[in-house]
Design an enzyme around this catalytic site. Structure first.
Site, mmCIF file in Angstrom:
data_model
loop_
_atom_site.group_PDB
_atom_site.id
_atom_site.type_symbol
_atom_site.label_atom_id
_atom_site.label_comp_id
_atom_site.label_asym_id
_atom_site.label_seq_id
_atom_site.Cartn_x
_atom_site.Cartn_y
_atom_site.Cartn_z
ATOM 1 N N GLU A 17 -0.214 -9.862 -0.132
ATOM 2 C CA GLU A 17 0.919 -8.827 -1.332
ATOM 3 C C GLU A 17 1.819 -9.029 -1.449
ATOM 4 O OE1 GLU A 17 -2.598 -5.339 -2.217
ATOM 5 O OE2 GLU A 17 -0.966 -4.636 -0.636
HETATM 6 C C1 TNX Z 1 -4.793 -3.647 -0.207
HETATM 7 S S1 TNX Z 1 -6.639 -4.705 2.024
HETATM 8 C C2 TNX Z 1 -3.984 -3.264 0.714
HETATM 9 C C3 TNX Z 1 -3.327 -2.443 1.478
HETATM 10 C C4 TNX Z 1 -3.897 -1.196 0.687
HETATM 11 C C5 TNX Z 1 -5.483 -1.220 0.420
HETATM 12 C C6 TNX Z 1 -6.034 -0.015 0.174
HETATM 13 C C7 TNX Z 1 -4.625 -5.607 2.304
HETATM 14 C C8 TNX Z 1 -4.398 -6.478 2.629
HETATM 15 N N1 TNX Z 1 -3.617 -4.805 1.215
HETATM 16 O O1 TNX Z 1 -2.192 -2.674 1.831
HETATM 17 O O2 TNX Z 1 -3.767 0.033 1.367
HETATM 18 O O3 TNX Z 1 -5.577 -2.324 -0.583
HETATM 19 O O4 TNX Z 1 -7.493 0.157 -0.538
#
Ligand code: TNX
Length: 496
Positions: free
Chosen positions: A307
Site C-alpha cells: 500500500e
Molecule cells: C490492509 S494487509 C493492510 C493493513 C491493514 C489491514 C486492515 C496489508 C498488507 N495492509 O495495513 O491493517 O488491511 O484489515
C-alpha cells in the site's frame, strides 16, 4: 481397526469407562481406532530421551493438565517419546494401546506435535480419577511448512506476556510461524541501536492515542526463545517504504523535506513513504535490517512493501530491490506483501497474498520469478474482519468472514498460475486498528485460527466443514479452561 474421523464418545473395549473419541484439530493425516486403550493413573510416568529434553516439559504439562498431577520422568515410563527416522521433518506417529502411549518422530518438532495431539486425546479430569485414553494409531505430518499467524503490535501494542499467550494458543494447533508486524504509521515497536528516537517518539502512541509501547532487544530475544521452545519461528516485519509515519515522525532525515511528521493515531493507510533513494534512508534501512537480522534466528525478514500510494512504480520497485539486497547481505531471505511481485525478485523470496479485491496477477508474476507464496486471502483468513454485522470489533472491507469461509478453500487452487509447488503455506493476520485488548483479540481469532490451522496442516482430500464443525465444537471446553474469549459461531454445533 476402523478408520475414525469423529467418534464423539465411545466405549473402551471390555471396560465401562466412557472415553472421548478423536475430536482432533487439525485433523491428522491418518487416524485408525484401536480396540484397546490405556488408563493413566497416579503412578503413570513419562519417558523422554535426553536428545528430546525440549519436549519433556510439554509432555509433563499435558499429563498434568489431564490428571491434575505432574508425572515422574524415568526410563520405562508408560508414556514414551522416541526419536526414530521416518516421520519427516515435522511428522509423528502416536500409538495408544494396553501397554501405554508412544509418540515417535524424527525431530523434536514432530514429538511436540504428537504431544499436542495427545493433549486433545486426553479427557481432562484433574480430580485424581483415572484418565482413560482410547486405543488409536495416528500417523501425521503437515501439508505446508509455513503455518502462520500474524499479530499487528503496531496499531495497538501488545505486551510480551500477551504475545506469549498467543504463541501458546498457536502452538496448540500446530502453527509454527508468528509474523510480528512491528512497525506501522501508528507505532514503531522494536528498539534499534543507534536510532533511539524510534522508540522515544515513534513508540509513544497508538491508534486512538493510547500509551503505545515497544520491545527492547531483550524483550524480543525473550519472545524468540519462548516461541522457539514451542517450535514457532518469529518472522519480524519492518514495513517499508510505506506505513512508516512513526519513523518519519521520529527522524526528520527520513523525509525528503527533512522535517519530522506529526505522530499519527488514525486508521487511514497508504499516505506515508520514506524518502527513497536518499543516502540517509539507505543507512536507516541497512541499520534496521541488520539489527533485526542479528536478533532473529529464523530465515526470513518481512519488509512489508504494501500500500505505497506516494511513490511511482519505478521508485517503488527500485527501493524494494535495494531492500532485497540489504536483507540478502544479512544471510536472510526477504518476505514481503504481494505488491513486491512488481519488483525483480530473487528465487526463494516469499510473497504474501492478501488483496482479495484485486487481480492476483502480481502473485503469479512473482512465482514466475521463483518466489514462494504464503496465502493470506483477506476474505478468508483476515482475523480482523467481522464475523457478521454484530461483531463488536473488526473491519469489513474484505467482507464478513465466518468460520466456514476461513475453512472452505484450498491454498493450492486459489490463484491461477500458483499451484501447490509454489505455495509455502498459509497465514492468518490479525490487524489491530480496532482491537485494543486480549479478549477482543482472541474473540476474533477463535474459532477462525484453528480453522486456518487445519487448512495449513491437514490433507485437502480429508477435510470438510461438516466433519470439522463438531471437532471444533469439542475444542471449546479447552478454550474455557484457558479462559479465552471466543465467538460462538452459529455454524458450529457447540455443546451446551
Ligand atoms: C490492509 S494487509 C493492510 C493493513 C491493514 C489491514 C486492515 C496489508 C498488507 N495492509 O495495513 O491493517 O488491511 O484489515
Amino acid at each position: 481397526m476402523a478408520s475414525l474421523l469423529w467418534a464423539g464418545a465411545m466405549t473402551g473395549c471390555g471396560s465401562e469407562v466412557r472415553v472421548r473419541g478423536a475430536a482432533l484439530v487439525p485433523l491428522p493425516a491418518e487416524v485408525v481406532a484401536g480396540d484397546s486403550g490405556f488408563t493413566l493413573g497416579p503412578a503413570t510416568a513419562i519417558s523422554v530421551p535426553a536428545e528430546a529434553a525440549g519436549v519433556a516439559e510439554h509432555l509433563a504439562f499435558a499429563v498434568r493438565e489431564a490428571t491434575g498431577r505432574r508425572p515422574e520422568r524415568r526410563s520405562g515410563g508408560e508414556i514414551r517419546l522416541a526419536l526414530a527416522a521416518g516421520a519427516g521433518a515435522e511428522g509423528y506417529e502416536l500409538t495408544v494401546d494396553d501397554d501405554g502411549i508412544v509418540i515417535r518422530a524424527q525431530t523434536e518438532a514432530g514429538l511436540f506435535y504428537g504431544v499436542q495431539t495427545l493433549r486433545q486425546l486426553l479427557p481432562q479430569r484433574a480430580d485424581g480419577e483415572p484418565v482413560r485414553v482410547a486405543g488409536v494409531r495416528i500417523t501425521d505430518r503437515p501439508r505446508f511448512p509455513w503455518r502462520g499467524a500474524m499479530l499487528d503490535v503496531a496499531r495497538h501494542f501488545l505486551p510480551v506476556a500477551e504475545v506469549k499467550r498467543y504463541i501458546d494458543l498457536m502452538a496448540a494447533y500446530k502453527l509454527n510461524v508468528l509474523h510480528l508486524h512491528l512497525t506501522d504509521d501508528q507505532g514503531w515497536r522494536l528498539a534499534i541501536e543507534g536510532w533511539p528516537e524510534l522508540t522515544k517518539i515513534g513508540a509513544a502512541s497508538q491508534v486512538g492515542g493510547g500509551p503505545g509501547g515497544f520491545y527492547t532487544a531483550d524483550d524480543y530475544r525473550d519472545l524468540v526463545a519462548y516461541a522457539r521452545a514451542r517450535f514457532v519461528d518469529i518472522v519480524p516485519e519492518i514495513d517499508l517504504p510505506g506505513h512508516t509515519n512513526a519513523a518519519l515522525a521520529s527522524y526528520g532525515v527520513l523525509n525528503c523535506d527533512g522535517r519530522r511528521r506529526d505522530p499519527y493515531t488514525g486508521i487511514e493507510v497508504g499516505f506515508s513513504a520514506l524518502c527513497v533513494g536518499s543516502p540517509q534512508t539507505d543507512r536507516f534501512v541497512s541499520d534496521v535490517i541488520a539489527e533485526v537480522a542479528r536478533l532473529t534466528p529464523g530465515r526470513y525478514i518481512h519488509v512489508g512493501g504494501d500500500e505505497v500510494r506516494e511513490l511511482s512504480t519505478p521508485a517503488y520497485t527500485r527501493f524494494m530491490e535495494r531492500v532485497q539486497e540489504i536483507v540478502g547481505a544479512t544471510g536472510k531471505r526477504m518476505a514481503a506483501w504481494q505488491e513486491a511481485g512488481r519488483a525483480r525478485l530473487l528465487p526463494g523470496t516469499v510473497v504474501q497474498y492478501w488483496k482479495t479485491d484485486e487481480d492476483p496477477g502480481v502473485v503469479a508474476d512473482a512465482v514466475r520469478q521463483g518466489a514462494k507464496v504464503v496465502m493470506s486471502p483477506a476474505s478468508r483468513v483476515y482475523l480482523d474482519m467481522k464475523y457478521d454485522s454484530w461483531t463488536h470489533a473488526g473491519q469489513d472491507w474484505a467482507g464478513m468472514v465466518e468460520v466456514a469461509d476461513s475453512y472452505e478453500w484450498d491454498p493450492a487452487t486459489l490463484i491461477e498460475g500458483v499451484g501447490a509447488a509454489a505455495v509455502l503455506g498459509v497465514e492468518a493476520p490479525l490487524w489491530t486498528e480496532t482491537v485494543g485488548g486480549f479478549d477482543d483479540l482472541t474473540y476474533l481469532a477463535f474459532p477462525r485460527l484453528p480453522a486456518v490451522a487445519e487448512v495449513a496442516w491437514s490433507p485437502q482430500g480429508r477435510r470438510s466443514f461438516e466433519t470439522f464443525a463438531p471437532r471444533l465444537a469439542a475444542q471449546a471446553a479447552q478454550w474455557k479452561r484457558w479462559g479465552i474469549n471466543y465467538h460462538e459461531s452459529p455454524q458450529v454445533p457447540w455443546k451446551r
